[in-house]
Design a protein around this motif. Structure first.
Motif, short mmCIF file in Angstrom:
data_model
loop_
_atom_site.label_atom_id
_atom_site.label_comp_id
_atom_site.label_asym_id
_atom_site.label_seq_id
_atom_site.Cartn_x
_atom_site.Cartn_y
_atom_site.Cartn_z
N GLU A 159 0.71 -1.18 -0.04
CA GLU A 159 0.06 -0.18 0.02
C GLU A 159 0.78 1.31 -0.18
O GLU A 159 0.36 2.41 0.13
CB GLU A 159 -0.89 0.12 1.26
N LEU A 160 2.00 1.15 -0.09
CA LEU A 160 2.77 2.31 0.10
C LEU A 160 3.05 3.18 -0.94
O LEU A 160 3.52 4.50 -0.78
CB LEU A 160 4.54 1.93 0.45
N ARG A 161 2.27 3.02 -2.13
CA ARG A 161 2.14 4.06 -3.25
C ARG A 161 1.03 5.02 -2.91
O ARG A 161 0.92 5.66 -3.91
CB ARG A 161 1.95 3.22 -4.62
N ASP A 162 0.43 4.76 -1.97
CA ASP A 162 -0.95 5.55 -1.67
C ASP A 162 -0.13 7.01 -1.68
O ASP A 162 0.72 7.23 -0.88
CB ASP A 162 -1.27 5.20 -0.25
N ALA B 78 5.32 9.13 10.70
CA ALA B 78 4.71 8.51 11.78
C ALA B 78 4.31 7.06 11.52
O ALA B 78 4.21 6.39 12.67
CB ALA B 78 3.31 9.47 12.04
N GLU B 79 4.09 6.83 10.36
CA GLU B 79 3.86 5.28 10.16
C GLU B 79 4.96 4.34 10.38
O GLU B 79 4.92 3.24 10.95
CB GLU B 79 3.48 5.18 8.65
N LEU C 126 3.40 -0.87 8.49
CA LEU C 126 3.22 -1.12 7.09
C LEU C 126 4.71 -1.06 6.26
O LEU C 126 5.33 -2.01 5.54
CB LEU C 126 2.39 -0.07 6.41
N ILE C 127 5.35 0.21 6.57
CA ILE C 127 6.95 0.24 6.21
C ILE C 127 7.67 -0.63 6.50
O ILE C 127 8.62 -1.15 5.80
CB ILE C 127 7.20 1.72 6.52
N ARG C 128 7.72 -0.96 7.80
CA ARG C 128 8.59 -2.20 8.44
C ARG C 128 8.31 -3.40 7.85
O ARG C 128 9.29 -4.21 7.43
CB ARG C 128 8.45 -2.07 9.94
#
Length: 415
Positions: free
Chosen positions: A281-284, A295-296, A302-304
């Protein structure tokens, strides 16, 4: 070559705790005379040994921590040996010792006795003990791991899993921390002596050093009342986060810590994730805002999770080089011996070959923690064999003749 401590005479009554301080002085050009019991310093018997055979002259740990020194054996339980040490101290610039509090005073070899009226006014006398020279714990005895536990360092070291015990750093970490503070004290005292002509007494407690070496754990608790948690491969933190010591596609590990993800770095990282098919989802568009992704990263998963999948799909060398080119401070985890062949260290002229006749070859030693022409810090030669320089120093430095040496041997004062 010269060195910042060139011309200084150091007398060292050493064990495992303070021998590294003497090594640093020797590597800086000082002449270091190590005083040992007839059977050798305890540091000679801690192992590991060459071919796993216990031998006072084949201890690898001793070899590392005692480069360039001279060895004199004396039985300090006997007064003639105490008198010989007193004569060496009268000539010394620095004296290092790590005996139990009160031991040196009982032999009239404490600072007041050797630097008082008619004594060596310029002597810098450094004592490294477990808890210092005073206080209710001064007579307690500790090993290195216990210091790291009691001092608080170990509470912040280990794995994120709270069911796993904390871990102590190896290689004499607490002792080395104490030696570093001893060296700071000696260096400052040497500066002071340049103007005053007088030495000083330095009292370093290893526990004090460990208690002040807890990074942010103590101030965070003092200011916010929060206890830090151990984190796998990371600094301790008030919040538990997933490990970032991650397995790679080629069976190695990468330390994937991120200090920040600016726009340029973020977009390059997404392109890499796209190649490996782990972007999720990181292209959101919301993650194009740095505060949102920061913050994420700090609070979410998600990023981790994407980074974990990216590392798992890549080789360790690729992770290291590609991340570094993006300005991300990832590192592949190497075995210590893998550093010998790295071009980086070769270009930095980092290794120094030290010949060891005992094994018929040279051992490459680290030059030192930094390169500085004026300081000139590097190993000056191999560690000494037990008592290798006893007769040389007693005759050349103290003027004893063969008859006097024979008498000392017969009395059990020297070997």
């Amino acid at each position: 070559m010269g060195g910042v401590y060139e011309g200084l005479l150091v007398v060292e009554l050493a064990d495992c705790r303070n021998q590294w301080a003497g090594k640093l002085l020797s590597d800086g050009g000082a002449r270091v005379i190590q005083i040992e019991p007839l059977k050798g310093s305890p540091a000679r018997w801690c192992g590991p040994f060459v071919k796993d055979k216990p031998d006072a002259n084949h201890c690898l740990d001793y070899w590392f921590n005692n480069t360039g020194k001279q060895s004199v054996t004396l039985d300090l339980a006997r007064k003639p040996a105490q008198d010989l040490l007193r004569q060496l101290m009268a000539r010394a610039d620095v004296f290092l010792e790590s005996t139990r509090p009160g031991t040196m005073a009982a032999m009239q070899l404490d600072y007041a006795s050797v630097s008082g009226s008619g004594g060596n006014k310029g002597l810098i006398y450094a004592s490294l003990t477990d808890f210092g020279q005073d206080g209710p714990w001064r007579d307690y005895a500790m090993n290195d791991s216990a210091h790291l536990a009691l001092g608080g360092t170990m509470a912040s070291s280990g794995y994120s899993d709270p069911t796993v015990s904390p871990m102590a750093g190896k290689g004499g970490q607490a002792w080395h921390m104490g030696c570093a503070m001893v060296m700071h004290g000696i260096t400052v005292a040497l500066y002071g002596r340049m103007s005053s002509g007088e030495g000083q007494y330095i009292d370093v407690g290893i526990h004090d050093v460990c208690a002040m070496g807890t990074e942010a754990a103590v101030p965070h608790w003092m200011y916010f009342g929060e206890t830090f948690y151990r984190q796998t491969g990371m600094h301790a933190n008030a919040k538990r986060v997933p490990p970032l010591e991650l397995p790679t596609a080629d069976g190695k590990y990468v330390m994937a810590v991120n200090q920040g993800l600016n726009d340029r770095t973020w977009n390059q990282l997404l392109d890499w994730m796209d190649e490996k098919g782990v972007t999720g989802e990181l292209r959101d568009p919301k993650f194009q805002q740095e505060p949102v992704r920061t913050a994420e990263y700090r609070q979410g998963t998600l990023i981790r999770d994407a980074i974990r999948k990216l590392v798992a799909a890549s080789n360790a060398e690729e992770c290291f080089l590609r991340a570094q080119n993006m300005g991300i401070s990832w590192a592949m985890i190497r075995a210590a011996e893998e550093n010998y062949d790295l071009e980086h260290y070769k270009q930095r002229d980092y290794w120094r070959d030290v010949e060891y006749p005992q094994i018929g070859r040279a051992i490459p030693y680290p030059r030192g923690p930094f390169a500085c022409d004026d300081l000139g810090n590097e190993p000056r030669g191999r560690a000494p064999n037990l008592g290798e320089h006893t007769r040389q120093i007693l005759t050349q430095d103290l003027g004893l003749n063969d008859a006097a040496l024979s008498t000392l041997v017969a009395a059990g004062v020297i070997a």
